[in-house]
Write a protein that holds these residues in place. Structure first.
Motif, PDB file in Angstrom:
ATOM      1  N   ARG A 216      47.252  42.421  21.294  1.00  0.00           N
ATOM      2  CA  ARG A 216      47.466  42.508  22.742  1.00  0.00           C
ATOM      3  C   ARG A 216      46.900  41.256  23.405  1.00  0.00           C
ATOM      4  NH1 ARG A 216      44.945  46.302  27.182  1.00  0.00           N
ATOM      5  NH2 ARG A 216      46.744  46.516  28.535  1.00  0.00           N
ATOM      6  N   TRP A 217      47.642  40.705  24.359  1.00  0.00           N
ATOM      7  CA  TRP A 217      47.207  39.555  25.146  1.00  0.00           C
ATOM      8  C   TRP A 217      47.076  40.029  26.576  1.00  0.00           C
ATOM      9  CZ3 TRP A 217      50.481  39.722  21.141  1.00  0.00           C
ATOM     10  CH2 TRP A 217      50.203  38.881  20.061  1.00  0.00           C
ATOM     11  N   THR A 218      45.918  39.770  27.200  1.00  0.00           N
ATOM     12  CA  THR A 218      45.692  40.276  28.547  1.00  0.00           C
ATOM     13  C   THR A 218      45.250  39.175  29.503  1.00  0.00           C
ATOM     14  OG1 THR A 218      43.389  40.891  28.147  1.00  0.00           O
ATOM     15  CG2 THR A 218      45.044  42.571  27.691  1.00  0.00           C
ATOM     16  N   SER A 219      45.563  39.404  30.752  1.00  0.00           N
ATOM     17  CA  SER A 219      45.145  38.530  31.841  1.00  0.00           C
ATOM     18  C   SER A 219      44.293  39.368  32.781  1.00  0.00           C
ATOM     19  CB  SER A 219      46.382  37.982  32.564  1.00  0.00           C
ATOM     20  OG  SER A 219      46.014  36.982  33.481  1.00  0.00           O
ATOM     21  N   ARG A 220      43.036  38.986  32.927  1.00  0.00           N
ATOM     22  CA  ARG A 220      42.071  39.769  33.689  1.00  0.00           C
ATOM     23  C   ARG A 220      41.703  38.994  34.960  1.00  0.00           C
ATOM     24  NH1 ARG A 220      42.439  43.933  31.183  1.00  0.00           N
ATOM     25  NH2 ARG A 220      41.042  44.841  32.677  1.00  0.00           N
ATOM     26  N   VAL A 221      41.348  39.745  36.003  1.00  0.00           N
ATOM     27  CA  VAL A 221      41.030  39.118  37.286  1.00  0.00           C
ATOM     28  C   VAL A 221      39.664  39.594  37.764  1.00  0.00           C
ATOM     29  CG1 VAL A 221      41.763  38.747  39.668  1.00  0.00           C
ATOM     30  CG2 VAL A 221      43.485  39.006  37.856  1.00  0.00           C
ATOM     31  N   LEU A 222      38.815  38.648  38.087  1.00  0.00           N
ATOM     32  CA  LEU A 222      37.519  38.926  38.709  1.00  0.00           C
ATOM     33  C   LEU A 222      37.778  38.958  40.214  1.00  0.00           C
ATOM     34  CD1 LEU A 222      35.472  36.364  36.602  1.00  0.00           C
ATOM     35  CD2 LEU A 222      35.577  38.840  36.236  1.00  0.00           C
ATOM     36  N   LEU A 223      38.113  40.135  40.740  1.00  0.00           N
ATOM     37  CA  LEU A 223      38.373  40.291  42.174  1.00  0.00           C
ATOM     38  C   LEU A 223      37.039  40.420  42.887  1.00  0.00           C
ATOM     39  CD1 LEU A 223      41.363  42.768  42.658  1.00  0.00           C
ATOM     40  CD2 LEU A 223      41.253  40.357  43.250  1.00  0.00           C
TER      41      LEU A 223
ATOM     42  N   ALA B 132      51.096  37.555  34.995  1.00  0.00           N
ATOM     43  CA  ALA B 132      50.604  38.872  34.577  1.00  0.00           C
ATOM     44  C   ALA B 132      49.422  39.294  35.439  1.00  0.00           C
ATOM     45  CB  ALA B 132      50.206  38.857  33.108  1.00  0.00           C
ATOM     46  N   ALA B 133      48.546  38.342  35.757  1.00  0.00           N
ATOM     47  CA  ALA B 133      47.360  38.656  36.564  1.00  0.00           C
ATOM     48  C   ALA B 133      47.759  39.200  37.935  1.00  0.00           C
ATOM     49  CB  ALA B 133      46.476  37.424  36.717  1.00  0.00           C
ATOM     50  N   VAL B 134      48.664  38.512  38.631  1.00  0.00           N
ATOM     51  CA  VAL B 134      49.035  38.975  39.971  1.00  0.00           C
ATOM     52  C   VAL B 134      49.829  40.281  39.913  1.00  0.00           C
ATOM     53  CG1 VAL B 134      48.866  36.702  41.066  1.00  0.00           C
ATOM     54  CG2 VAL B 134      51.061  37.460  40.180  1.00  0.00           C
ATOM     55  N   ARG B 135      50.645  40.462  38.867  1.00  0.00           N
ATOM     56  CA  ARG B 135      51.353  41.737  38.715  1.00  0.00           C
ATOM     57  C   ARG B 135      50.361  42.878  38.502  1.00  0.00           C
ATOM     58  NH1 ARG B 135      52.004  44.363  34.451  1.00  0.00           N
ATOM     59  NH2 ARG B 135      51.902  42.573  33.033  1.00  0.00           N
TER      60      ARG B 135
ATOM     61  N   LEU C 176      47.528  45.242  46.109  1.00  0.00           N
ATOM     62  CA  LEU C 176      47.310  43.979  46.813  1.00  0.00           C
ATOM     63  C   LEU C 176      48.277  42.940  46.256  1.00  0.00           C
ATOM     64  CD1 LEU C 176      45.660  42.074  48.693  1.00  0.00           C
ATOM     65  CD2 LEU C 176      44.158  41.668  46.731  1.00  0.00           C
ATOM     66  N   SER C 177      49.085  42.350  47.139  1.00  0.00           N
ATOM     67  CA  SER C 177      49.983  41.276  46.728  1.00  0.00           C
ATOM     68  C   SER C 177      49.236  39.956  46.858  1.00  0.00           C
ATOM     69  CB  SER C 177      51.240  41.258  47.597  1.00  0.00           C
ATOM     70  OG  SER C 177      52.012  42.400  47.323  1.00  0.00           O
ATOM     71  N   LEU C 178      48.897  39.413  45.732  1.00  0.00           N
ATOM     72  CA  LEU C 178      48.094  38.197  45.670  1.00  0.00           C
ATOM     73  C   LEU C 178      48.960  37.070  45.121  1.00  0.00           C
ATOM     74  CD1 LEU C 178      45.001  37.504  46.005  1.00  0.00           C
ATOM     75  CD2 LEU C 178      44.830  37.876  43.545  1.00  0.00           C
TER      76      LEU C 178
ATOM     77  N   ARG D  13      40.298  35.088  35.285  1.00  0.00           N
ATOM     78  CA  ARG D  13      40.391  34.187  36.431  1.00  0.00           C
ATOM     79  C   ARG D  13      39.708  34.854  37.628  1.00  0.00           C
ATOM     80  NH1 ARG D  13      44.733  33.362  33.383  1.00  0.00           N
ATOM     81  NH2 ARG D  13      45.576  31.271  33.217  1.00  0.00           N
ATOM     82  N   LEU D  14      39.206  34.044  38.532  1.00  0.00           N
ATOM     83  CA  LEU D  14      38.568  34.531  39.754  1.00  0.00           C
ATOM     84  C   LEU D  14      39.593  34.560  40.883  1.00  0.00           C
ATOM     85  CD1 LEU D  14      35.941  35.169  41.419  1.00  0.00           C
ATOM     86  CD2 LEU D  14      35.809  32.700  41.827  1.00  0.00           C
ATOM     87  N   ALA D  15      39.522  35.603  41.711  1.00  0.00           N
ATOM     88  CA  ALA D  15      40.302  35.667  42.949  1.00  0.00           C
ATOM     89  C   ALA D  15      39.409  36.294  44.006  1.00  0.00           C
ATOM     90  CB  ALA D  15      41.574  36.480  42.768  1.00  0.00           C
TER      91      ALA D  15
END
Length: 166
Positions: free
Chosen positions: A4-11, A50-53, A61-63, A93-95
């Motif tokens: 599995r490949w994942t995209s994670r977001v530090l909101l 993938a992160a924004v989806r 939240l539409s980022l 990634r940070l957002a």
């Protein structure tokens, strides 16, 4: 073992708090952990897409992709949940979100069915709960500083976790 490949977001909100979701393993009563927003990369998308989806699916939240930082961390982990083994690669990634955006989020999605919470670095440093990735309290302050975004991503290592599905 499923790859599995994942995209994670530090909101992170305006108070420097990080949004984490709570996970549980139905086959292991009492197994509970906190994890960042994000998830699997679909075959037709790249990691930022993938992160924004995933942010949209998990928080409504539409980022825009432009609001994501470059990759700050990577991690390789193996774990099992609900009897399925995973070998997972993660990019973080940070957002940053405004107070209005944070208030407008609908975090009542399936991924947050066990709860969610905004965590300060002090909360992360003093909790006895399981947080993934490990050592989040030590890692996050550097990312929150400008200097943390101007250098190469930090590889957090290769881990085998008892529970860590996200």
């Amino acid at each position: 073992m499923k790859k599995r490949w994942t995209s994670r977001v530090l909101l992170v909100d305006e108070e420097e708090r990080l949004l984490l979701l709570c996970g549980r393993d139905p086959r292991r009563p009492g197994a509970r952990w906190w994890f960042t927003v994000g998830g699997g990369v679909e075959p037709d998308e790249n990691y930022p897409e993938a992160a924004v989806r995933e942010v949209r699916e998990e928080t409504e939240l539409s980022l825009p992709v432009e609001r994501l930082s470059p990759v700050v961390w990577t991690r390789q982990t193996t774990f099992s949940v609900d009897g399925q083994g995973f070998d997972q690669y993660e990019e973080y990634r940070l957002a940053r979100v405004t107070a209005d955006e944070a208030r407008g989020m609908n975090i009542l999605t399936d991924e947050a069915r066990y709860g969610y919470r905004w965590w300060s670095t002090v909360d992360l440093a003093t909790t006895t709960e399981t947080v993934r990735p490990k050592k989040m309290a030590l890692l996050l302050p550097d990312v929150l500083s400008t200097a943390g975004l101007e250098r190469r991503p930090v590889h957090l290592g290769n881990f085998h976790e008892d529970t860590d599905p996200e």
